[in-house]
Design a protein around this motif. Structure first.
Motif, PDB file in Angstrom:
ATOM      1  N   LEU A   4      15.912   9.064  16.220  1.00 28.03           N
ATOM      2  CA  LEU A   4      16.305   8.259  15.068  1.00 28.03           C
ATOM      3  C   LEU A   4      16.183   8.796  13.553  1.00 28.03           C
ATOM      4  O   LEU A   4      14.863   8.977  13.494  1.00 28.03           O
ATOM      5  CB  LEU A   4      15.903   6.709  14.882  1.00 28.03           C
ATOM      6  CG  LEU A   4      16.205   5.970  16.329  1.00 28.03           C
ATOM      7  CD1 LEU A   4      15.479   4.551  16.244  1.00 28.03           C
ATOM      8  CD2 LEU A   4      17.360   6.109  17.036  1.00 28.03           C
ATOM      9  N   VAL A   5      17.207   8.860  12.632  1.00 28.02           N
ATOM     10  CA  VAL A   5      16.767   9.564  11.442  1.00 28.02           C
ATOM     11  C   VAL A   5      17.379   8.428  10.394  1.00 28.02           C
ATOM     12  O   VAL A   5      18.488   8.370  10.445  1.00 28.02           O
ATOM     13  CB  VAL A   5      17.647  10.841  11.427  1.00 28.02           C
ATOM     14  CG1 VAL A   5      17.355  11.540   9.909  1.00 28.02           C
ATOM     15  CG2 VAL A   5      17.039  11.882  12.459  1.00 28.02           C
ATOM     16  N   GLU A   6      16.619   8.170   9.424  1.00 22.77           N
ATOM     17  CA  GLU A   6      16.921   7.604   8.266  1.00 22.77           C
ATOM     18  C   GLU A   6      17.205   8.043   7.246  1.00 22.77           C
ATOM     19  O   GLU A   6      16.750   9.200   7.151  1.00 22.77           O
ATOM     20  CB  GLU A   6      15.860   6.413   7.839  1.00 22.77           C
ATOM     21  CG  GLU A   6      15.271   5.450   9.112  1.00 22.77           C
ATOM     22  CD  GLU A   6      13.985   6.049   9.771  1.00 22.77           C
ATOM     23  OE1 GLU A   6      13.352   5.374  10.452  1.00 22.77           O
ATOM     24  OE2 GLU A   6      13.725   7.190   9.775  1.00 22.77           O
ATOM     25  N   ARG A  38       9.368  -2.173   7.535  1.00 26.48           N
ATOM     26  CA  ARG A  38       8.735  -1.526   6.382  1.00 26.48           C
ATOM     27  C   ARG A  38       7.127  -1.388   6.051  1.00 26.48           C
ATOM     28  O   ARG A  38       6.533  -2.506   6.715  1.00 26.48           O
ATOM     29  CB  ARG A  38       9.123  -2.083   4.936  1.00 26.48           C
ATOM     30  CG  ARG A  38       8.990  -3.587   4.803  1.00 26.48           C
ATOM     31  CD  ARG A  38       9.700  -3.965   3.529  1.00 26.48           C
ATOM     32  NE  ARG A  38       9.412  -5.424   3.044  1.00 26.48           N
ATOM     33  CZ  ARG A  38      10.084  -6.049   2.400  1.00 26.48           C
ATOM     34  NH1 ARG A  38      10.941  -5.705   1.542  1.00 26.48           N
ATOM     35  NH2 ARG A  38       9.541  -7.447   2.149  1.00 26.48           N
ATOM     36  N   GLN A  39       6.679  -0.503   5.387  1.00 23.58           N
ATOM     37  CA  GLN A  39       5.355  -0.484   5.407  1.00 23.58           C
ATOM     38  C   GLN A  39       5.075  -0.134   3.852  1.00 23.58           C
ATOM     39  O   GLN A  39       5.433   1.335   3.521  1.00 23.58           O
ATOM     40  CB  GLN A  39       4.574   0.568   6.396  1.00 23.58           C
ATOM     41  CG  GLN A  39       3.116   0.460   6.133  1.00 23.58           C
ATOM     42  CD  GLN A  39       2.434   1.343   7.525  1.00 23.58           C
ATOM     43  OE1 GLN A  39       3.099   2.127   8.002  1.00 23.58           O
ATOM     44  NE2 GLN A  39       1.193   0.965   7.684  1.00 23.58           N
ATOM     45  N   VAL A  93       7.907   2.330   2.749  1.00 23.31           N
ATOM     46  CA  VAL A  93       8.784   3.258   3.694  1.00 23.31           C
ATOM     47  C   VAL A  93       9.388   2.305   4.578  1.00 23.31           C
ATOM     48  O   VAL A  93       8.783   1.275   5.198  1.00 23.31           O
ATOM     49  CB  VAL A  93       7.755   3.967   4.387  1.00 23.31           C
ATOM     50  CG1 VAL A  93       8.636   5.056   5.406  1.00 23.31           C
ATOM     51  CG2 VAL A  93       6.996   4.773   3.360  1.00 23.31           C
ATOM     52  N   TYR A  94      10.670   2.544   4.861  1.00 18.64           N
ATOM     53  CA  TYR A  94      11.480   1.733   5.759  1.00 18.64           C
ATOM     54  C   TYR A  94      11.832   2.503   7.018  1.00 18.64           C
ATOM     55  O   TYR A  94      12.321   3.391   7.157  1.00 18.64           O
ATOM     56  CB  TYR A  94      12.666   1.351   5.144  1.00 18.64           C
ATOM     57  CG  TYR A  94      12.711   0.280   3.971  1.00 18.64           C
ATOM     58  CD1 TYR A  94      11.936   0.538   2.703  1.00 18.64           C
ATOM     59  CD2 TYR A  94      13.132  -1.015   4.147  1.00 18.64           C
ATOM     60  CE1 TYR A  94      11.765  -0.629   1.982  1.00 18.64           C
ATOM     61  CE2 TYR A  94      12.961  -1.987   3.435  1.00 18.64           C
ATOM     62  CZ  TYR A  94      12.332  -1.860   2.123  1.00 18.64           C
ATOM     63  OH  TYR A  94      11.933  -2.817   1.425  1.00 18.64           O
ATOM     64  N   TYR A  95      11.800   1.860   7.963  1.00 23.20           N
ATOM     65  CA  TYR A  95      11.794   2.398   9.492  1.00 23.20           C
ATOM     66  C   TYR A  95      12.947   1.684  10.117  1.00 23.20           C
ATOM     67  O   TYR A  95      12.838   0.508  10.299  1.00 23.20           O
ATOM     68  CB  TYR A  95      10.285   2.269  10.197  1.00 23.20           C
ATOM     69  CG  TYR A  95       9.345   3.088   9.550  1.00 23.20           C
ATOM     70  CD1 TYR A  95       8.478   2.466   8.804  1.00 23.20           C
ATOM     71  CD2 TYR A  95       9.187   4.403  10.042  1.00 23.20           C
ATOM     72  CE1 TYR A  95       7.371   2.914   8.241  1.00 23.20           C
ATOM     73  CE2 TYR A  95       7.837   5.063   9.415  1.00 23.20           C
ATOM     74  CZ  TYR A  95       6.898   4.262   8.591  1.00 23.20           C
ATOM     75  OH  TYR A  95       6.048   4.908   8.043  1.00 23.20           O
ATOM     76  N   CYS A  96      13.573   2.516  10.815  1.00 25.50           N
ATOM     77  CA  CYS A  96      14.789   2.255  11.899  1.00 25.50           C
ATOM     78  C   CYS A  96      14.126   2.040  13.204  1.00 25.50           C
ATOM     79  O   CYS A  96      13.393   2.739  13.536  1.00 25.50           O
ATOM     80  CB  CYS A  96      15.723   2.933  11.687  1.00 25.50           C
ATOM     81  SG  CYS A  96      17.118   2.920  12.787  1.00 25.50           S
ATOM     82  N   ALA A  97      14.592   0.975  14.204  1.00 25.21           N
ATOM     83  CA  ALA A  97      13.955   1.107  15.421  1.00 25.21           C
ATOM     84  C   ALA A  97      15.280   0.475  16.105  1.00 25.21           C
ATOM     85  O   ALA A  97      15.971  -0.206  15.993  1.00 25.21           O
ATOM     86  CB  ALA A  97      13.067   0.126  15.465  1.00 25.21           C
ATOM     87  N   TYR A 118      12.243   2.905  20.442  1.00 20.34           N
ATOM     88  CA  TYR A 118      12.617   4.102  19.512  1.00 20.34           C
ATOM     89  C   TYR A 118      12.240   3.850  18.082  1.00 20.34           C
ATOM     90  O   TYR A 118      12.624   2.873  17.689  1.00 20.34           O
ATOM     91  CB  TYR A 118      13.934   4.682  20.042  1.00 20.34           C
ATOM     92  CG  TYR A 118      13.890   4.742  21.330  1.00 20.34           C
ATOM     93  CD1 TYR A 118      14.674   3.914  22.146  1.00 20.34           C
ATOM     94  CD2 TYR A 118      13.399   6.037  22.093  1.00 20.34           C
ATOM     95  CE1 TYR A 118      14.719   4.169  23.555  1.00 20.34           C
ATOM     96  CE2 TYR A 118      13.772   6.392  23.464  1.00 20.34           C
ATOM     97  CZ  TYR A 118      14.393   5.194  24.179  1.00 20.34           C
ATOM     98  OH  TYR A 118      14.435   5.446  25.591  1.00 20.34           O
ATOM     99  N   TRP A 119      11.759   4.701  17.236  1.00 19.62           N
ATOM    100  CA  TRP A 119      11.600   4.721  15.953  1.00 19.62           C
ATOM    101  C   TRP A 119      11.895   5.911  15.283  1.00 19.62           C
ATOM    102  O   TRP A 119      11.862   6.972  15.540  1.00 19.62           O
ATOM    103  CB  TRP A 119       9.875   4.199  15.749  1.00 19.62           C
ATOM    104  CG  TRP A 119       9.431   3.060  16.349  1.00 19.62           C
ATOM    105  CD1 TRP A 119       8.991   2.752  17.789  1.00 19.62           C
ATOM    106  CD2 TRP A 119       9.271   1.734  15.620  1.00 19.62           C
ATOM    107  NE1 TRP A 119       8.882   1.400  17.560  1.00 19.62           N
ATOM    108  CE2 TRP A 119       9.066   1.012  16.557  1.00 19.62           C
ATOM    109  CE3 TRP A 119       9.695   1.577  14.119  1.00 19.62           C
ATOM    110  CZ2 TRP A 119       8.600  -0.380  15.963  1.00 19.62           C
ATOM    111  CZ3 TRP A 119       9.407   0.139  13.791  1.00 19.62           C
ATOM    112  CH2 TRP A 119       9.029  -0.956  14.751  1.00 19.62           C
ATOM    113  N   GLY A 120      12.198   5.692  13.994  1.00 17.06           N
ATOM    114  CA  GLY A 120      12.504   6.535  13.093  1.00 17.06           C
ATOM    115  C   GLY A 120      11.306   7.139  12.106  1.00 17.06           C
ATOM    116  O   GLY A 120      10.181   6.459  12.350  1.00 17.06           O
ATOM    117  N   GLN A 121      11.357   8.201  11.504  1.00 15.31           N
ATOM    118  CA  GLN A 121      10.254   8.670  10.731  1.00 15.31           C
ATOM    119  C   GLN A 121      10.161   7.984   9.305  1.00 15.31           C
ATOM    120  O   GLN A 121       9.037   8.049   8.803  1.00 15.31           O
ATOM    121  CB  GLN A 121      10.427  10.294  10.414  1.00 15.31           C
ATOM    122  CG  GLN A 121      10.440  10.822  11.586  1.00 15.31           C
ATOM    123  CD  GLN A 121       9.203  11.038  12.178  1.00 15.31           C
ATOM    124  OE1 GLN A 121       8.080  11.154  11.766  1.00 15.31           O
ATOM    125  NE2 GLN A 121       9.279  10.821  13.578  1.00 15.31           N
ATOM    126  N   GLY A 122      11.166   7.327   8.899  1.00 15.86           N
ATOM    127  CA  GLY A 122      10.933   6.302   7.789  1.00 15.86           C
ATOM    128  C   GLY A 122      11.682   7.095   6.609  1.00 15.86           C
ATOM    129  O   GLY A 122      11.770   8.439   6.426  1.00 15.86           O
TER     130      GLY A 122
END
Length: 129
Positions: A4-6, A38-39, A93-97, A118-122
């Protein structure tokens, strides 16, 4: 291998808008629940928004309701997060999942990280005051 790519993050002034996008390889978003987390610096990752596998239900954390909108484009295999009326406290930082393939869960489940496999890198979003 699933990836996954944000994209779409950046610097914006308070009150402005950004649109984040998440693209997937080796995974079809249409078969999964999708979410954005998000973090912020020094804080734990938190739930922002989610869309159920069926697309029938959306979920938002209270602080973004009415300002953010999650959507999915099955033809392009992308997930978007439209962010309007941004505030400095949205900086993170925003993450897609993606997770919960082909299944529906009670609402509370979509707010938890463990639903997502599954998670993106943010991507960094910075909102200046």
């Amino acid at each position: 291998q699933v990836q996954l790519v944000e994209s779409g993050g950046g610097l914006v002034q308070a009150g402005g808008s950004l649109s984040l996008s998440c693209a997937a390889s080796e995974l079809s978003f249409g078969a999964y629940a999708v979410g954005w987390f998000r973090q912020a610096p020094g804080k734990a990752r938190e739930f922002v928004a989610a869309l159920s596998w069926s697309g029938a239900n959306t979920y938002y954390t209270d602080s973004v309701k009415g300002r953010f909108a999650i959507s999915r484009d099955n033809a392009k295999n992308t997930v978007a997060l439209q962010m309007n009326s941004l505030k400095p406290e949205d900086t993170a930082v925003y993450y897609c999942a993606a997770g919960a393939k082909g299944k529906s869960y009670r609402a509370s489940s979509y707010y938890t990280e463990r639903l997502y496999d599954y998670w993106g890198q943010g991507t960094q979003v910075t909102v200046s005051s």
